[in-house]
Motif scaffolding. Structure first.
Motif, PDB file in Angstrom:
ATOM      1  N   ASN A  87      19.095 -17.855  -1.415  1.00 27.97           N
ATOM      2  CA  ASN A  87      18.541 -18.787  -0.437  1.00 27.97           C
ATOM      3  C   ASN A  87      18.981 -18.373   0.963  1.00 27.97           C
ATOM      4  O   ASN A  87      19.997 -18.823   1.473  1.00 27.97           O
ATOM      5  N   PRO A 316      10.866 -17.787  -0.448  1.00 29.30           N
ATOM      6  CA  PRO A 316      12.165 -17.143  -0.689  1.00 29.30           C
ATOM      7  C   PRO A 316      12.015 -15.625  -0.767  1.00 29.30           C
ATOM      8  O   PRO A 316      10.932 -15.117  -1.099  1.00 29.30           O
ATOM      9  N   THR A 334      16.750 -22.157  -5.704  1.00 31.40           N
ATOM     10  CA  THR A 334      16.270 -21.524  -4.473  1.00 31.40           C
ATOM     11  C   THR A 334      14.806 -21.854  -4.236  1.00 31.40           C
ATOM     12  O   THR A 334      14.400 -22.202  -3.115  1.00 31.40           O
ATOM     13  N   GLU A 335      13.999 -21.761  -5.269  1.00 30.65           N
ATOM     14  CA  GLU A 335      12.563 -22.025  -5.137  1.00 30.65           C
ATOM     15  C   GLU A 335      12.301 -23.481  -4.768  1.00 30.65           C
ATOM     16  O   GLU A 335      11.429 -23.775  -3.941  1.00 30.65           O
ATOM     17  N   HIS A 338      13.158 -23.991  -1.029  1.00 31.04           N
ATOM     18  CA  HIS A 338      12.136 -23.425  -0.146  1.00 31.04           C
ATOM     19  C   HIS A 338      10.842 -24.228  -0.171  1.00 31.04           C
ATOM     20  O   HIS A 338      10.085 -24.184   0.812  1.00 31.04           O
TER      21      HIS A 338
END
Length: 365
Positions: A87, A316, A334-335, A338
């Protein structure tokens, strides 16, 4: 209209000093690696608490040259692995891969969005040689825990401090929390030039000298080239501008902290996840980032009320075409981050009524 960032208003406060600085540089007749750069390097090193600061052309160059210098010194070699946060802005990862090193992506801490030390160790392999910690949005990663991991495995610990000028972790400033750090002076940063610029900070004499030589075509002496280098130098005029603005940086950080504190106290909406400050951190609030599952609706809602926003970052790194070899990697946290993050205006020249307008709108969403 409240713009997401108003650089014209920010820099208007410095106009007399900037104009005088430009005049001095123009009249000096010396525009590359002169007295203005030397002065700013001394001042910025003193501000961070490092022995050295080396001016370079950008924040990306600062990170790239750190890794390149470690290769030149035999600390790193082609194919070595570097732990990086999944990230982050893609520049963090570009600096690693540009040097023939292999980025190894690690999911973030769900509270701070910074590199999660608890996940780092499981990604370390016999080829791991360094950890790149990004101080995202203006607060330091958990450098104490990361330092322990780095020490245990004999790894270099490098800071991406592009957004963290003046940030502290348990009283120690960004730029001195690892073996070396890369800073950006892009105009939108808390300490921003009027163009591109960057710096490397370190206490390592050999590393600082090697970064300086690499950024000057690999040359320590004119027309004699020790390394296959680059052209990456901080301009005299940008260094002069940065000296003017550095003198007010603590004041800037204090004002940003006051606004952020007000946001955290007054924004009250169950649809929004507000930022969390990590233990021991003194945040400098380069960005104030909220999360919501209804990001697009929130962005439209704020735009309709004359409030500018930005998404940092919509895609990302592992989903970018540049890294299509990672297309099948799954990094769910992370996804999610974002998909949900939205940055709202936070800068030192915001007026009280503008701040109140932003709070009222967020509470009314």
């Amino acid at each position: 209209m409240i713009p997401f960032l108003d650089l014209k208003r920010i820099n208007a406060r410095y106009a007399p000093g900037l104009e005088a600085a430009a005049k001095r540089v123009i009249e000096s007749g010396w525009y590359i690696r002169g007295e203005a750069v030397e002065r700013f390097e001394r001042e910025f090193a003193a501000y961070c608490g490092s022995k050295y600061a080396v001016g370079v052309a950008s924040g990306l160059d600062a990170l790239t040259l750190i890794f390149r210098a470690y290769k030149a010194l035999g600390v790193l070699k082609e194919g070595d692995e570097v732990i990086v946060p999944a990230n982050t802005y893609i520049a963090s990862i570009l600096a690693v891969s540009a040097n023939g090193l292999r980025p190894v992506l690690v999911e973030p801490d769900p509270q701070t969005y910074n590199l999660d030390p608890n996940r780092v160790e499981e990604k370390i392999s016999p080829k791991t040689r360094a950890i790149l910690a990004v101080h995202l949005y203006g607060q330091c990663a958990d450098m104490g825990a990361l330092h322990e991991v780095a020490k245990r495995y004999g790894l270099k610990l490098i800071e991406d401090a592009a957004q963290a000028h003046g940030a502290k972790h348990f009283g120690v400033k960004a730029g001195t929390l690892g073996d070396a750090a890369g800073f950006s002076f892009y105009p939108g940063k808390n300490l921003g030039a009027l163009g591109d610029g960057g710096a490397v900070t370190t206490d390592d004499t050999e590393l600082a000298e090697t970064v300086r030589i690499l950024g000057n075509y690999g040359s320590a002496k004119k027309y004699e080239n020790r390394y296959k280098g680059y052209n990456s130098r901080l301009d005299e005029i940008q260094a002069a501008f940065l000296s003017v603005k550095l003198a007010a940086l603590d004041e800037v950080v204090a004002r940003r902290n006051a606004i952020a504190t007000y946001y955290l106290e007054k924004i009250n909406n169950d649809k929004l996840v507000l930022p969390v400050v990590g233990e021991g951190n003194e945040h400098v609030w380069h960005l104030f980032v909220v999360r919501t599952k209804e990001r697009e609706a929130l962005q439209r809602f704020l735009s309709d009320r004359g409030i500018g926003t930005m998404i940092h970052y919509p895609i990302p790194p592992h989903k970018q075409e540049a890294y299509r070899e990672w297309a099948d990697i799954s990094l769910p946290l992370t996804e999610q981050i974002h998909r949900e993050v939205l940055s709202i205006p936070l800068y030192e020249v915001l007026e009280a009524e503008e701040i109140e307008t932003i709070v009222t709108a967020l509470n009314g969403f």
